[in-house]
Scaffold this motif. Structure first.
Motif, PDB file in Angstrom:
ATOM      1  N   CYS A 408       0.839  -1.202   0.000  1.00 57.91           N
ATOM      2  CA  CYS A 408       0.000   0.000   0.000  1.00 57.91           C
ATOM      3  C   CYS A 408       0.870   1.246   0.000  1.00 57.91           C
ATOM      4  O   CYS A 408       0.635   2.192  -0.753  1.00 57.91           O
ATOM      5  CB  CYS A 408      -0.902   0.021   1.225  1.00 57.91           C
ATOM      6  N   TYR A 412       1.156   4.357  -2.949  1.00 61.73           N
ATOM      7  CA  TYR A 412       0.823   5.780  -2.923  1.00 61.73           C
ATOM      8  C   TYR A 412       1.993   6.668  -2.532  1.00 61.73           C
ATOM      9  O   TYR A 412       1.907   7.880  -2.652  1.00 61.73           O
ATOM     10  CB  TYR A 412      -0.389   6.028  -2.017  1.00 61.73           C
TER      11      TYR A 412
ATOM     12  N   ARG B  34      -3.471  12.605   1.909  1.00 67.34           N
ATOM     13  CA  ARG B  34      -3.071  11.222   1.710  1.00 67.34           C
ATOM     14  C   ARG B  34      -4.247  10.392   1.190  1.00 67.34           C
ATOM     15  O   ARG B  34      -4.137   9.649   0.223  1.00 67.34           O
ATOM     16  CB  ARG B  34      -2.601  10.677   3.044  1.00 67.34           C
ATOM     17  N   CYS B  37      -5.012  11.252  -2.341  1.00 63.84           N
ATOM     18  CA  CYS B  37      -4.037  10.670  -3.272  1.00 63.84           C
ATOM     19  C   CYS B  37      -4.312   9.186  -3.475  1.00 63.84           C
ATOM     20  O   CYS B  37      -4.194   8.674  -4.588  1.00 63.84           O
ATOM     21  CB  CYS B  37      -2.630  10.849  -2.742  1.00 63.84           C
ATOM     22  N   ILE B  38      -4.676   8.518  -2.390  1.00 67.35           N
ATOM     23  CA  ILE B  38      -4.940   7.084  -2.519  1.00 67.35           C
ATOM     24  C   ILE B  38      -6.163   6.865  -3.400  1.00 67.35           C
ATOM     25  O   ILE B  38      -6.172   6.037  -4.305  1.00 67.35           O
ATOM     26  CB  ILE B  38      -5.145   6.457  -1.127  1.00 67.35           C
ATOM     27  N   GLY B  41      -5.399   7.839  -6.959  1.00 65.51           N
ATOM     28  CA  GLY B  41      -4.280   7.139  -7.595  1.00 65.51           C
ATOM     29  C   GLY B  41      -3.164   8.078  -7.996  1.00 65.51           C
ATOM     30  O   GLY B  41      -2.524   7.870  -9.011  1.00 65.51           O
ATOM     31  N   TYR B  43       0.459   9.636  -7.332  1.00 65.07           N
ATOM     32  CA  TYR B  43       1.667   9.161  -6.677  1.00 65.07           C
ATOM     33  C   TYR B  43       2.778  10.160  -6.945  1.00 65.07           C
ATOM     34  O   TYR B  43       2.708  10.932  -7.897  1.00 65.07           O
ATOM     35  CB  TYR B  43       2.040   7.780  -7.233  1.00 65.07           C
TER      36      TYR B  43
END
Lengths: 802, 706
Positions: A408, A412, B34, B37-38, B41, B43
């Motif tokens: 994980c 990210y 965070r 962003c997750i 997607g 990065y």
């Protein structure tokens, strides 16, 4: 002073009424008075009486004011501005009085007269000055109009000083907002309010202009007033005003933009209240009405009729986590962003991750120690191989959650960089095969068997509509079958001894014509079909059209070069056969083995391998004409075919296939399939690819754009290949028939893109025909639309594969 | 003159943005950033020149692509985050005032609802894109489905994960899309192919997972939230694509009793009714009327077993309703693609799509009825068996609901999967066990019957669980005798390792893979170190003891290479005889190998030998030892030594050639080449190491036997 006063009074009064109306009133009243009825007059009197009174009152008021002013004046208070102004006015008045004292008087009377016509006339009568007499001279002439009635023509009224119209602009040009230059060629520069021309003012001579320029008159600006055309002169005051305007100041003299504020309500609190009334009770007792309303609401809340807070929206009792619609219902592929780097997938596990790996994968002592001593981050594997001899002994993997968590984090948090891989996996260069689902449909099983022929079935063809199958065999018969059921509809026997070598349908569904070759004869047949008389008639028409042509042009044709020997004889086959539907018989020089139609159905070619120079013949249906295009051929002709879209003709000899341009009559290409003896070939409907079957067991795929050598050589048959066929109806299929009794079905997809080669995938071996005397399947044909094929076997049967 | 360019206005300085800057720009907290962003997607990126991107400063920071952050600014989720924050403030205010009720109401009514639907569509514009990214999602969800609920992992999430995973498994079972599976020390790997996309995921064994302190469940929770949404949509689409209703009917009661897969009932959307009926057969459990069920179910099962292929028959009928006259040969024809074998050499070989059709997967276990013993892992076995066509899987009622039959002695059972050591007959108190069993029978007579532990039903095949996995990976039923209870299992190999050049393949015999002279060189090495090794015999002894504990027969070679299928019910004796035969053959082959090598060894370089002898003489002279002794001692060695030298020389020559070639290369190319060579060498070294180990093992075994 009294006179002055009077004049002032007059002035004030007159100001209230416009003069022109005065005049007209005067005249109108004077003349039309008699016409008016008495009663009206009376009323008018009353009205005017009132008015008069008002006026008098006004007069008095103004008189008071004037008096005050006069008093001020007499008191000689030094207010220069006011004094000067007044003096000026007085001067003006005096001059007016001096000029026409009586006129002024008369005016007053007149004015009064306007209000009191009778009195005015009386007054007029009394005050008879000379001027008035002049005035009274009728300013009209009486003529008779068209009806014979008297008509008064009034003279122009000259507004002189006596008109008292001092405010009106002297002359106003009424031409509007147009440039004055429009009037340059006229003596006038516009029209006044009465429509009279305003004449161009006399221009001074050059000398005058010079003089003017030398001595600048007061207020000279050097500009011309566009309205009047005169030099614009501005007074000092006017200049002053302009100056102030340009400075953004208030043009009026003495205007105070910031006056002291006048307090309407004083900011000071008064010691003494204005009212002595005591404070009312309602100011400090809660409102009963409001209490009542509040109680109502409280009650409603208690009863639940009103909710204090908006209840959460009634959620559907379904779980929101369960998805109930197709997110990708209208999916549209979107190219990835150039900068996007997709997350790399985790590599699949290798042998040493197994719960029971081969022993060589187990670490020995040194390896184990090395693994344990290295830092956790530096290890090349996060686990140590272990062996468990049974599944029940496998413990849980204690780092599972941690590994997933780290994945994980990688997803990210880790920056992604695209690195070019150095070692290319050679397998990635292999062509990607289509999935089996993509390859479908193709024929898989035999569904119908057509039995009836005695001996081999040499040839067969499905008609363009896809309903019938025609077969020809060694027994010399041509038979027509219903494709779906296998029932024989019709048959004809041409001759006893010779086999029917080939049958081919004419393309196109408007006519139903079959060409069959038996020995040296080619028969054109229109088999009778039930329920379609118009098709039958049209096919008869097509076949019979040539008789007439042959009859009329036959003579001229004979004296040409084709004198020696006709290439073929077009005759009627005889009454018995004609009864059966056989309409034309063409006799060529040697046995015909192959017939192929041109796509339009106008021409067909025949090949008789033994025929030397007459091996290949092209027949024209509408003219009943046969041509031999090749004088000499290298090798034995095996087959010939027309290009599906272009005027190109392919001829296969034993070793090679040549393509000729029919329009330019030249050789285009020589294909060398590398086979020893070509049996048959077929052209892809797209026209750029070709398959060739050979007696030496090869099936060859040619890409005409690529090379003269085959693109693929397939050797899947154990015996000779007799026939090859492409599917003509848009499906990427082709089939070959072999002497080993099997048919092979291939997927052969041709992409329009020149960069991409054709994809060929073997699909199916269809077995069912029995091998008789070394011969298996002799011919194959596809259904025009469906993925079905039919095959003709040496065992006397035909089969439909679905 | 062109305008002077200002620094930091264009290029990398503009394209990249640090994380702090990004958070400031978005005006959200770091945890929210965070999460965002997750979900989206997004990065970090690695700028080509970090210094330029950081506008001159050098401390290490994470960079994001500015366009990515720009694009986050318009995200509807940002508003939800802000609403959430506002609500948090309101609630804390209410709690500070002591208005607990108000706080509760606020939380209940005003919590903003977030859906990630639009993000899924945005990240995966097509369904295939979503499938491509399903690996991580499935691994994660299967892990969460097996986690216990804690404060950080609410039970709702776990239930959702379980439901989604089971639904996905049901889809795989229905379509037979599962391809491979592998038992690793980490868990069980599965691979399925859906719409041409290979999906690989890992399912942990059913144990309590160890959670260390450095695992942040909030981050994982965010991922799980995203993945559940994704899998929900994927499941919907998959179910619809095969004409099933989504969501499938869920029986909470059955789930309570451990039904798992059988707690779901798939329903067709009208058209697929017959299919549904077939699917439902194994789902019914025989709790209501067991004796009746066993017979009726057996009849039904027999009927199903005798039916050739219901779908195929249907399809054929649908395709061609009018008179068909199928010949006997036609009965054998299927829809599948035939394999084509070229009859001559000079032909092109056309590639054909191989074992990919789900029909083959569907037929692997189609004719078996499997009983899972109590000690076997039921979930993976049930899933795997059903996905590969087994319609009747039964297990001990202890393992949960949904078994095909509860009666272990049911005669229809053909295979029993056992994972316990065979008890010696003397060890089993037969007299004690038998009455116990009968008592159990009496107690719940019709419901379920369990046989005593050591009892064997005649005619039934007993295998260990690994048999199922190996069958699945090989695509055919393997000989069950190798997997008999108590037998030493053949090694379990990963199905994803592709045999290639320079890759060690444990399934092949060693001789095939060795480089020439490798064996001799190794033998020579061993001879040389023998003396030194004698001191370390103890060490060796330990190792050999370990190996004794788990003796291994390299019997998978005949197994893997056998082309013909072994019938499930084939007797074990016959099979054993066969193996022994084949072993003999192997030995023969080895002998032949030895013969082949001899002439090679004889081919000596005389001059070199001469030189060596001279050298040795000199050495002996220096040491004062008679020459004859040395000559004697070196005599047996000389042959092998020279072979080695020869190999050395050849290698040296090759190296020189390479060296010369590299001189001609440009520096850039040389570097590239070195890199490539490094990678290849590493691979080869690994293979060599494994071969050496195996050689040693085989030798040790041979010595033990002798």
């Amino acid at each position: 002073m009294s006179q002055l006063n009077g004049s002032r009074k007059r002035k004030l009064v007159t100001r209230a009424l416009p003069d022109v109306r005065d005049d007209s009133d005067e005249l109108g009243d004077a003349l039309l008075g008699g016409i008016l009825s008495q009663s009206d007059d009376g009323e008018e009197f009353d009205d005017s009486d009132d008015e008069e009174e008002d006026g008098e009152e006004e007069d008095e008021g103004s008189e008071d004011e004037m008096d005050g002013e006069e008093e001020l004046e007499s008191d000689e208070i030094p207010s220069e501005y006011g004094e000067e102004d007044i003096r000026e006015q007085i001067r003006n008045l005096k001059t007016a009085d001096v000029e026409s004292p009586k006129g002024a008087n008369g005016r007053l009377v007149k004015v009064n007269g306007a209000e009191l016509p009778q009195a005015a006339t009386g007054a007029l009568g009394e005050t008879n000055t000379q001027d008035d007499i002049e005035d009274l001279k009728p300013n009209y002439t009486v003529t008779t109009d068209a009806n014979g009635n008297p008509r008064y023509l009034y003279q122009e009224i000259e507004p002189g000083y006596e008109s008292d119209d001092s405010d009106a602009p002297a002359t106003v040009n009424t031409i509007g907002e147009i440039p004055l230059s429009f009037y340059d060629s006229y003596p006038h520069i516009g029209y006044d309010i009465n429509g009279k021309k305003i004449m161009r003012p006399a221009k001074g001579e050059a000398l005058d202009a010079l003089l003017d320029s030398i001595e600048v008159p007061q207020g000279w600006t050097g500009l011309t007033d566009p309205a009047t055309g005169k030099p614009l002169e501005l007074s000092r005051e006017e200049l002053e005003v302009l100056k102030k305007l340009t400075r953004n100041e208030v043009p009026e003299e003495g205007y105070d933009p910031y006056p002291d504020m006048v307090e309407y309500f004083t900011s000071k609190t008064e010691i003494m209240p204005l009212s002595a009334a005591p404070e009312p009770k309602r100011r400090f007792v809660p409102s009963k009405h409001e209490a009542k309303r509040v109680m109502k609401i409280v009650k409603a809340i208690k009863e639940g009729r009103i909710k204090p807070y908006r209840p959460p929206e009634e959620t559907e009792d379904e779980d929101p986590k369960v998805k109930r619609y197709d997110l990708w219902a209208d999916e549209a592929p979107r190219p990835d962003h150039v900068m996007h780097v997709p997350a790399p997938k985790l590599p699949p596990p290798v042998h040493d991750e197994s719960y029971h790996p081969p022993p060589e994968y187990l670490p020995d002592k040194a390896e184990r120690a090395a693994w344990e001593n290295t830092d956790e981050e530096d290890r090349d594997r996060e686990y140590l191989s272990r062996d468990h001899d049974a599944l029940r002994k496998v413990p849980g993997y204690d780092k599972f959650v941690k590994e997933k968590f780290e994945r994980c984090l990688d997803l990210y948090l880790a920056p992604r960089v695209r690195r070019s891989k150095l070692n290319i996996d050679p397998e990635s260069l292999l062509p990607k095969l289509p999935s089996p689902d993509e390859l479908r449909p193709f024929p898989t099983a035999c569904s119908v068997v057509f039995r009836g022929h005695e001996g081999r079935v040499r040839s067969l063809a499905i008609d363009p509509s896809g309903e019938y199958l025609a077969t020809g065999g060694d027994d010399g018969t041509v038979r027509l079958w219903q494709l779906r059921t296998g029932r024989q509809n019709w048959s004809v026997k041409f001759s006893g001894d010779e086999a029917v070598n080939v049958v081919r349908w004419r393309p196109g569904t408007e006519a139903f014509i079959l060409a069959a070759a038996s020995g040296e004869n080619i028969f054109l047949v229109s088999p009778p079909i039930a329920g379609k008389p118009d098709v039958e008639r049209s096919s008869r028409d097509v076949l019979d059209a040539g008789w007439g042509y042959a009859a009329t042009n036959g003579a001229s044709a004979t004296n040409g070069p084709a004198k020696k020997e006709a290439a073929a004889k077009w005759t009627r086959p005889g009454p018995q056969l004609e009864e059966k539907g056989v309409l034309v018989k063409i006799t060529v020089r040697s046995t015909v083995k192959v017939i192929n139609w041109h796509r339009r159905g106008e021409y067909f070619s025949t090949v008789s391998p033994q025929g030397q120079s007459s091996a290949i013949a092209i027949h024209t249906l509408s003219k009943h004409l046969t041509q031999l295009p090749f004088r000499r051929l290298k090798g034995l002709a095996q087959s010939a075919q027309f290009h599906p879209s272009k005027p190109i003709f392919f001829v296969a000899t034993q070793r090679t296939i040549r393509s000729y341009d029919l329009a330019r009559r030249e050789l285009l290409k020589i294909l060398q399939p590398g086979a020893k003896w070509i049996s048959s070939f077929d052209i892809h409907p797209g026209g750029d690819n070709l398959i060739v079957g050979s007696y030496d067991r090869r099936l060859l795929w040619h890409d005409l754009d690529l090379s003269t050598r085959p693109y693929k050589t397939l050797r899947y048959h154990k015996k000779a290949i007799r026939a090859v066929r492409f599917h003509q109806g848009g499906l990427p299929l082709f089939a070959d028939a072999s002497d080993d009794g099997s048919l092979q079905i291939f997927h052969g997809k041709v992409v329009g893109d020149l960069m991409e080669n054709a994809t060929i995938v073997p699909l199916k071996v269809l077995r069912g025909h029995q091998v008789r005397k070394e011969l298996g399947v002799l011919d194959v044909d596809w259904h025009p639309k469906q993925p079905w094929c039919v095959s003709a076997g040496a065992d006397g049967t035909c089969r439909l594969w679905q | 003159m062109a305008r002077i360019k200002k620094k930091g206005q264009a290029g990398q300085a503009k394209n990249f943005i640090t994380r702090t800057q990004a958070v400031r720009k978005l005006q959200i907290s770091l945890p929210d950033f965070r999460r965002l962003c997750i979900f989206k997607g997004i990065y970090p990126r690695e700028p080509r020149n970090k210094k330029k991107a950081a506008k001159g400063s050098t401390p290490s920071t994470t960079f994001y692509y500015t366009r990515d952050i720009q694009y986050l600014l318009h995200e509807p989720l940002l508003r939800k985050f802000r609403e959430h924050k506002a609500l948090g403030k309101k609630i804390s205010k209410a709690l500070g005032r002591g208005e607990v009720k108000d706080a509760a109401r606020l939380e209940k009514t005003q919590t903003p609802r977030m859906t990630l639907d639009h993000i899924i569509k945005e990240r995966y514009p097509t369904f295939v894109d979503a499938l491509r990214d399903l690996d991580d999602a499935l691994s994660m969800l299967f892990l969460f489905a097996n986690l216990p609920s804690t404060a950080t992992v609410p039970p709702k999430t776990i239930a959702l994960c379980q439901r989604l995973c089971l639904e996905f498994e049901h889809y795989l079972i229905t379509t037979h899309a599962l391809r491979k599976s592998f038992l690793s020390i980490k868990g069980i790997y599965y691979q399925a192919t859906i719409q041409g996309q290979d999906i690989l995921w890992l399912v942990p064994y059913k144990f309590v997972q160890r959670v260390t302190g450095d695992v942040d469940f909030r981050i994982m929770g965010t991922f799980v939230e995203f993945y559940t949404t994704l899998l929900g949509f994927v499941n919907f689409r998959l179910y619809n694509s095969i004409g099933l209703l989504y969501p499938p009917k869920f029986d909470a009661e059955s789930d309570e009793r451990g039904g798992e897969l059988s707690a779901f009932t798939l329903e067709g959307r009208g058209l697929e009714e017959p299919q549904k009926a077939i699917e439902d057969v194994p789902m019914t459990n025989g709790t209501a009327e067991a004796p009746a069920t066993s017979t009726t179910a057996q009849d039904l099962a027999d009927k199903l077993a005798t039916l050739p292929q219901p779908e195929d028959a249907e399809a054929a009928e649908a395709a061609d309703p009018p008179a068909i006259t199928p010949t006997p040969a036609d009965d054998l024809t299927t829809e599948a693609i035939d394999t084509f074998e070229p009859t001559a050499d000079d032909a092109d070989i056309l590639p054909q799509p191989l074992f990919n059709s789900s029909a083959e997967a569907a037929s692997l276990f189609a004719n078996t009825t499997v009983w899972l013993s109590r000690e076997t892992p039921r979930q993976p076995l049930e899933f795997l068996l059903k996905a590969f066509g087994c319609k009747r899987v039964a297990w001990d009622p202890v393992l949960g609901d949904g078994s095909y039959t509860a009666d272990e002695s049911d005669p229809s059972i053909t295979h029993q999967i056992v994972d316990r050591p065979p008890l010696s007959q003397s060890g089993v108190p037969a007299a004690a066990a038998q009455p116990e069993a009968t008592e159990a029978e009496v107690a719940d007579a019709p419901k379920s019957r369990t046989l005593p532990p050591g009892h064997r039903v005649p005619g039934r095949v007993y295998v260990q669980p690994q048999w199922v996995w190996d069958c699945v990976n090989q695509g055919r039923l393997l000989r069950p005798d190798l997997y008999a209870p108590g037998a030493t299992l053949p090694p379990h190999l990963s199905p994803w390792v592709k045999a290639g050049k320079g890759v060690y393949d444990p399934a092949k015999p060693l001789e095939e893979q060795e480089e020439e002279d490798e064996a001799e060189a190794a033998a020579e090495d061993e001879d040389e170190v023998e003396g030194a090794d004698e001191g370390a015999v103890d060490n060796e002894g330990e190792e050999s003891e370990e190996e004794e504990a788990a003796p291994r027969r390299r019997t998978e070679n005949p197994l893997l290479d056998r082309p013909e299928e072994v019938e499930a019910g084939e007797g074990m004796d016959v099979a054993a005889a066969e193996t022994s035969d084949e072993e003999d053959e192997d030995e023969e082959e080895e002998e032949w190998g030895g013969l082949d090598d001899e002439p090679a060894a004889e081919d000596l370089d005389e001059a070199e030998a001469e030189r060596l002898r001279h050298q040795r003489e000199l050495e002996a002279e220096a040491a004062g030892v008679p020459l004859a002794a040395i000559a004697n001692s070196s005599a047996p060695k000389s042959k092998a030594a020279e072979a080695r030298q020869k190999a050395d020389r050849r290698r040296k020559e090759q190296d020189e050639e390479l060296e010369r070639g590299m001189m001609m290369m440009s520096r850039k190319k040389r570097k590239l080449f070195e890199k490539m060579r490094y990678g290849n060498e590493k691979k080869e070294d690994e293979a060599k190491r494994l071969r050496a180990k195996r050689r040693k093992l085989e030798k040790g075994k041979g010595g033990g036997v002798a």
